[in-house]
Scaffold this active site. Structure first.
Site, PDB file in Angstrom:
ATOM      1  N   GLY A 151       0.775  -1.236   0.000  1.00  0.00           N
ATOM      2  CA  GLY A 151       0.000   0.000   0.000  1.00  0.00           C
ATOM      3  C   GLY A 151       0.802   1.278   0.000  1.00  0.00           C
ATOM      4  N   HIS A 178       2.566  10.050  -3.864  1.00  0.00           N
ATOM      5  CA  HIS A 178       1.360  10.715  -4.384  1.00  0.00           C
ATOM      6  C   HIS A 178       1.267  12.155  -3.896  1.00  0.00           C
ATOM      7  CE1 HIS A 178      -1.007  10.573  -0.618  1.00  0.00           C
ATOM      8  NE2 HIS A 178      -0.547   9.343  -0.448  1.00  0.00           N
ATOM      9  N   CYS A 180       2.956   6.304   2.976  1.00  0.00           N
ATOM     10  CA  CYS A 180       3.247   6.777   1.621  1.00  0.00           C
ATOM     11  C   CYS A 180       4.284   7.894   1.645  1.00  0.00           C
ATOM     12  CB  CYS A 180       1.972   7.301   0.952  1.00  0.00           C
ATOM     13  SG  CYS A 180       0.761   6.014   0.609  1.00  0.00           S
ATOM     14  N   ASN A 220       4.575  11.530   0.565  1.00  0.00           N
ATOM     15  CA  ASN A 220       3.717  12.663   0.213  1.00  0.00           C
ATOM     16  C   ASN A 220       4.542  13.762  -0.448  1.00  0.00           C
ATOM     17  OD1 ASN A 220       1.445  12.788   3.110  1.00  0.00           O
ATOM     18  ND2 ASN A 220       1.635  11.294   1.493  1.00  0.00           N
TER      19      ASN A 220
END
Length: 191
Positions: free
Chosen positions: A117, A121, A139, A141
């Site tokens: 996952g 982004h 993630c 960022n």
């Protein structure tokens, strides 16, 4: 693989005993091309991501990696999927959307880098933390403008190396590059 080469694999598998009663049914030939060498290094401790095209540095971006409660995994990650628009949904890893810590968030320029996952982004809500604090759910960022640039630069197979995180090293049953070389060789049919 070296950059910018063509590869042909002739796998003579017909009649090969794979064990447990499984035998090769046919020979296969696969051909593919290796593109430009793209490697990015996302350092969770310095909150920066350096992007390289071949051996040339091309960008350094302030970024935010996984928070202490949801750290990004260290190690080699590989671009496997790209979505111009994507919904990030905590229920995909067992946290209901309506539970504490749950979310259902639309994002832009989502570049998948692991099957656990992790993505690079756009995260306009964390721009103030990018470059100084790790606040994501694992993630990488970036601002929308920087995420758009990275999305347009990236192709499947590119490497994103994450380092400096408090998490362990990325391991995956389906991502061969996460298996240590000595362990990989131990499972070889050629030994």
């Amino acid at each position: 693989w070296p950059a910018n080469i063509d590869v042909r694999l002739d796998a003579n598998l017909y009649g090969v005993d794979f064990g447990d009663g499984v035998w090769g049914e046919k020979n296969r030939t696969v051909e593919f091309s290796i593109g430009d060498r793209h490697v990015s290094v996302a350092d969770a401790s310095t909150h920066t991501m350096e992007v390289y095209d071949g051996d040339q540095w091309v960008q350094t971006f302030p970024m935010s990696a996984g928070s202490p409660d949801n750290p990004s995994y260290n190690g080699a990650h590989v671009v496997t999927e790209m979505n111009r628009d994507r919904i990030m949904d905590s229920s995909t890893y067992g946290v209901p959307v309506d539970a504490p810590g749950g979310y259902r968030t639309p994002v832009e320029y989502a570049v998948r880098i692991s099957d656990s996952g992790e993505f690079v982004h756009a995260a306009p809500w964390s721009v103030a933390q990018q470059g100084n604090t790790n606040v994501s759910h694992g993630c990488i960022n970036l601002s929308t403008e920087r995420a758009k640039w990275f999305f347009e630069f990236s192709v499947p197979g590119d490497v994103v190396e994450i380092k400096g995180s408090g998490a362990g090293t990325l391991r995956s049953d389906i991502a061969d590059w996460t298996v240590p070389w000595d362990e990989w060789q131990a499972g070889s049919a050629l030994k």
